[in-house]
Design an enzyme around this catalytic site. Structure first.
Site, PDB file in Angstrom:
ATOM      1  N   LYS A 193       0.837  -1.216   0.000  1.00 14.76           N
ATOM      2  CA  LYS A 193       0.000   0.000   0.000  1.00 14.76           C
ATOM      3  C   LYS A 193       0.868   1.262   0.000  1.00 14.76           C
ATOM      4  O   LYS A 193       0.635   2.183  -0.779  1.00 14.76           O
ATOM      5  CB  LYS A 193      -0.937   0.017   1.228  1.00 14.76           C
ATOM      6  CG  LYS A 193      -1.875  -1.173   1.302  1.00 14.76           C
ATOM      7  CD  LYS A 193      -2.867  -1.035   2.435  1.00 14.76           C
ATOM      8  CE  LYS A 193      -2.246  -1.104   3.815  1.00 14.76           C
ATOM      9  NZ  LYS A 193      -1.780  -2.439   4.222  1.00 14.76           N
ATOM     10  N   ARG A 268      -9.431   0.692   9.550  1.00 14.88           N
ATOM     11  CA  ARG A 268      -9.109  -0.721   9.804  1.00 14.88           C
ATOM     12  C   ARG A 268     -10.231  -1.393  10.584  1.00 14.88           C
ATOM     13  O   ARG A 268     -10.164  -2.600  10.796  1.00 14.88           O
ATOM     14  CB  ARG A 268      -7.814  -0.821  10.593  1.00 14.88           C
ATOM     15  CG  ARG A 268      -6.565  -1.009   9.729  1.00 14.88           C
ATOM     16  CD  ARG A 268      -5.348  -0.882  10.609  1.00 14.88           C
ATOM     17  NE  ARG A 268      -4.214  -1.668  10.232  1.00 14.88           N
ATOM     18  CZ  ARG A 268      -3.095  -1.161   9.733  1.00 14.88           C
ATOM     19  NH1 ARG A 268      -3.002   0.119   9.462  1.00 14.88           N
ATOM     20  NH2 ARG A 268      -2.062  -1.934   9.509  1.00 14.88           N
ATOM     21  N   ARG A 307      11.595  -6.872   4.163  1.00 13.79           N
ATOM     22  CA  ARG A 307      11.582  -5.432   4.444  1.00 13.79           C
ATOM     23  C   ARG A 307      12.193  -5.148   5.815  1.00 13.79           C
ATOM     24  O   ARG A 307      12.872  -4.147   6.018  1.00 13.79           O
ATOM     25  CB  ARG A 307      10.127  -4.915   4.397  1.00 13.79           C
ATOM     26  CG  ARG A 307      10.012  -3.410   4.560  1.00 13.79           C
ATOM     27  CD  ARG A 307       8.604  -2.925   4.313  1.00 13.79           C
ATOM     28  NE  ARG A 307       7.736  -3.137   5.469  1.00 13.79           N
ATOM     29  CZ  ARG A 307       6.432  -2.824   5.491  1.00 13.79           C
ATOM     30  NH1 ARG A 307       5.842  -2.326   4.425  1.00 13.79           N
ATOM     31  NH2 ARG A 307       5.711  -3.022   6.572  1.00 13.79           N
ATOM     32  N   ARG A 313      11.791  -1.336  11.302  1.00 15.53           N
ATOM     33  CA  ARG A 313      10.516  -1.465  12.026  1.00 15.53           C
ATOM     34  C   ARG A 313      10.529  -2.737  12.866  1.00 15.53           C
ATOM     35  O   ARG A 313      10.639  -3.829  12.319  1.00 15.53           O
ATOM     36  CB  ARG A 313       9.353  -1.518  11.037  1.00 15.53           C
ATOM     37  CG  ARG A 313       8.962  -0.177  10.485  1.00 15.53           C
ATOM     38  CD  ARG A 313       7.848  -0.297   9.468  1.00 15.53           C
ATOM     39  NE  ARG A 313       6.650  -0.949   9.994  1.00 15.53           N
ATOM     40  CZ  ARG A 313       5.481  -0.956   9.357  1.00 15.53           C
ATOM     41  NH1 ARG A 313       5.366  -0.359   8.192  1.00 15.53           N
ATOM     42  NH2 ARG A 313       4.442  -1.564   9.887  1.00 15.53           N
ATOM     43  N   ARG A 325      -0.152  -9.431  12.987  1.00 13.90           N
ATOM     44  CA  ARG A 325      -0.688  -8.286  12.211  1.00 13.90           C
ATOM     45  C   ARG A 325      -1.622  -8.797  11.113  1.00 13.90           C
ATOM     46  O   ARG A 325      -2.686  -8.215  10.863  1.00 13.90           O
ATOM     47  CB  ARG A 325       0.463  -7.472  11.606  1.00 13.90           C
ATOM     48  CG  ARG A 325       1.195  -6.632  12.662  1.00 13.90           C
ATOM     49  CD  ARG A 325       2.566  -6.174  12.177  1.00 13.90           C
ATOM     50  NE  ARG A 325       2.510  -5.333  11.008  1.00 13.90           N
ATOM     51  CZ  ARG A 325       3.551  -5.123  10.181  1.00 13.90           C
ATOM     52  NH1 ARG A 325       4.705  -5.711  10.423  1.00 13.90           N
ATOM     53  NH2 ARG A 325       3.417  -4.326   9.147  1.00 13.90           N
TER      54      ARG A 325
END
Ligand code: AMP
Length: 369
Positions: A193, A268, A307, A313, A325
């Site tokens: 996204k 969400r 990533r 992160r 998640r």
């Protein structure tokens, strides 16, 4: 919201509310006129729908006719004297009730008084469904008023915008703020996204708001919001709705002049989707589409672990947090597909392939909106 020619209009007065006002006018006038048989005169074109609904509900005998006021050709509108079309019957000693769809400046009303001065009617009664007190410049009495409205351009229920809109059963008001394009970019964590939003915001000149990025910015700057959000994010859980909604509202307000928004990571939950609709409503706008990037779970985990090697992160570094998640997405967020599908606003896009190809797929959806 509707578009007539190049102008947007938002819902203003519902068909039910109009009906209630018409019924009240019918009762008031019928009571006051007692056994008198009135001649109702509608002023075309705008009044046709009002007159039709009014006389259908009128409980006693009455006559109905229409007149039209037309400009003399070649005369400047500032000195426009209107000529009358359609009044053929003798109205001597009759009770005439003018049924107007709307009275704003009062110019038409002035013409009506001028025209009826020599008709020897018993009574000239003025009834208007809509009335704009702020625009009214004359002194003629209005005997019956259905609904008072502010001085904004309206269409529907007989009233037109350059020929269009007369057929609508409810009334719409012109939108004074510019038209925005608002997109929800949807999909599980790792669907791409953020990457795609960066391309789309340039192409369509939109503001990109990523709630995850705003939370991370707050964590980095050690704000109170950041500290609160961190406790949830570290576990891969959602931050509570009210905290997230307040933050999102503030981000949108910071960009009050935007052409529109790409919402990434928001909404969400159902509560967030409703809050977003309310926020858009205050901007005379709405969400145009939810565009979802569809990617298999195993590809997601793989992408996020990859990533995590460079993103810094913490929620990308640990497979169990990543899986949590994704679980949060399927238990709390995926239901939003239904929310937007019901409004015909859901568009699924294959999220596997090269970044460029996926951008092309997304752009096709946006261009077709
Ligand atoms: P993201 O960058 O979109 O993957 O979001 C990272 C984390 O931020 C999520 O796992 C949540 O903890 C939090 N977060 C981001 N957006 C929201 C939201 N709309 N509602 C609740 N929590 C959110």
């Amino acid at each position: 919201m509707i578009k007539l020619h190049d102008t947007y209009f938002k819902p203003f007065i519902s068909a039910e509310k109009i009906d209630a006002a018409v019924q009240k006018m019918v009762l008031d006038i019928a009571n006051d006129l007692k056994d008198e048989i009135p001649v109702f005169i509608g002023i075309l074109n705008g009044s046709f729908m009002f007159v039709s609904d009014f006389v259908k509900a009128y409980p006693k005998p009455c006559e109905v006719t229409f007149i039209k006021l037309a400009s003399y050709e070649g005369v400047k509108s500032s000195e426009d004297i209107k000529r009358l079309i359609g009044l053929t019957q003798d109205l001597t000693d009759r009770t005439v009730v003018i049924l107007e769809d709307i009275i704003d400046s009062g110019n038409t009303l002035e013409e009506v008084h001028r025209i009826f001065k020599n008709k020897n009617v018993k009574d000239l009664i003025i009834a208007t469904l809509f009335y704009k007190p702020e625009a009214y410049k004359k002194d003629f009495k209005m005997h019956y008023v259905g609904i008072e409205i502010s001085n904004k351009f309206i269409v529907g229920y007989g009233l037109d915008y350059d020929g269009l809109g007369r057929d609508l059963p409810e009334v719409y008001q012109i939108k004074t703020t510019q038209h925005m394009t608002n997109l929800v970019l949807f999909g599980p964590p790792g669907a791409g996204k953020g990457t795609q939003a960066n391309f789309l915001k340039e192409r369509y000149n939109l503001e990109h708001i990523s709630t995850g990025d705003v939370f991370r910015f707050n964590i980095k700057n050690e704000t109170a919001l950041g500290m609160l959000a961190k406790s949830y994010m570290d576990k891969g859980e959602l931050v509570p709705d009210q905290v997230t909604i307040d933050m999102l509202n503030a981000e949108v307000e910071k960009n009050a002049d935007a052409n529109g928004f790409i919402f990434d990571g928001f909404p969400r939950t159902d509560a967030q989707a409703k809050a977003l609709d309310e926020l858009m409503e205050t901007k005379d706008s709405s969400i145009n589409a939810m565009i979802a990037l569809e990617v298999d779970d195993d590809v997601l985990v793989e992408r996020l672990l990859e990533r995590g090697k460079t993103s810094g992160r913490p929620d990308d570094a640990d497979e169990s947090i990543i899986r949590n998640r994704i679980k949060e997405y399927y238990t709390k967020t995926a239901i939003l597909k239904d929310y937007y599908s019901k409004q015909d606003k859901y568009f699924g896009v294959d999220g596997i392939g090269s970044i460029e190809n996926i951008t092309v797929r997304l752009s096709k959806v946006i261009d077709a909106l």
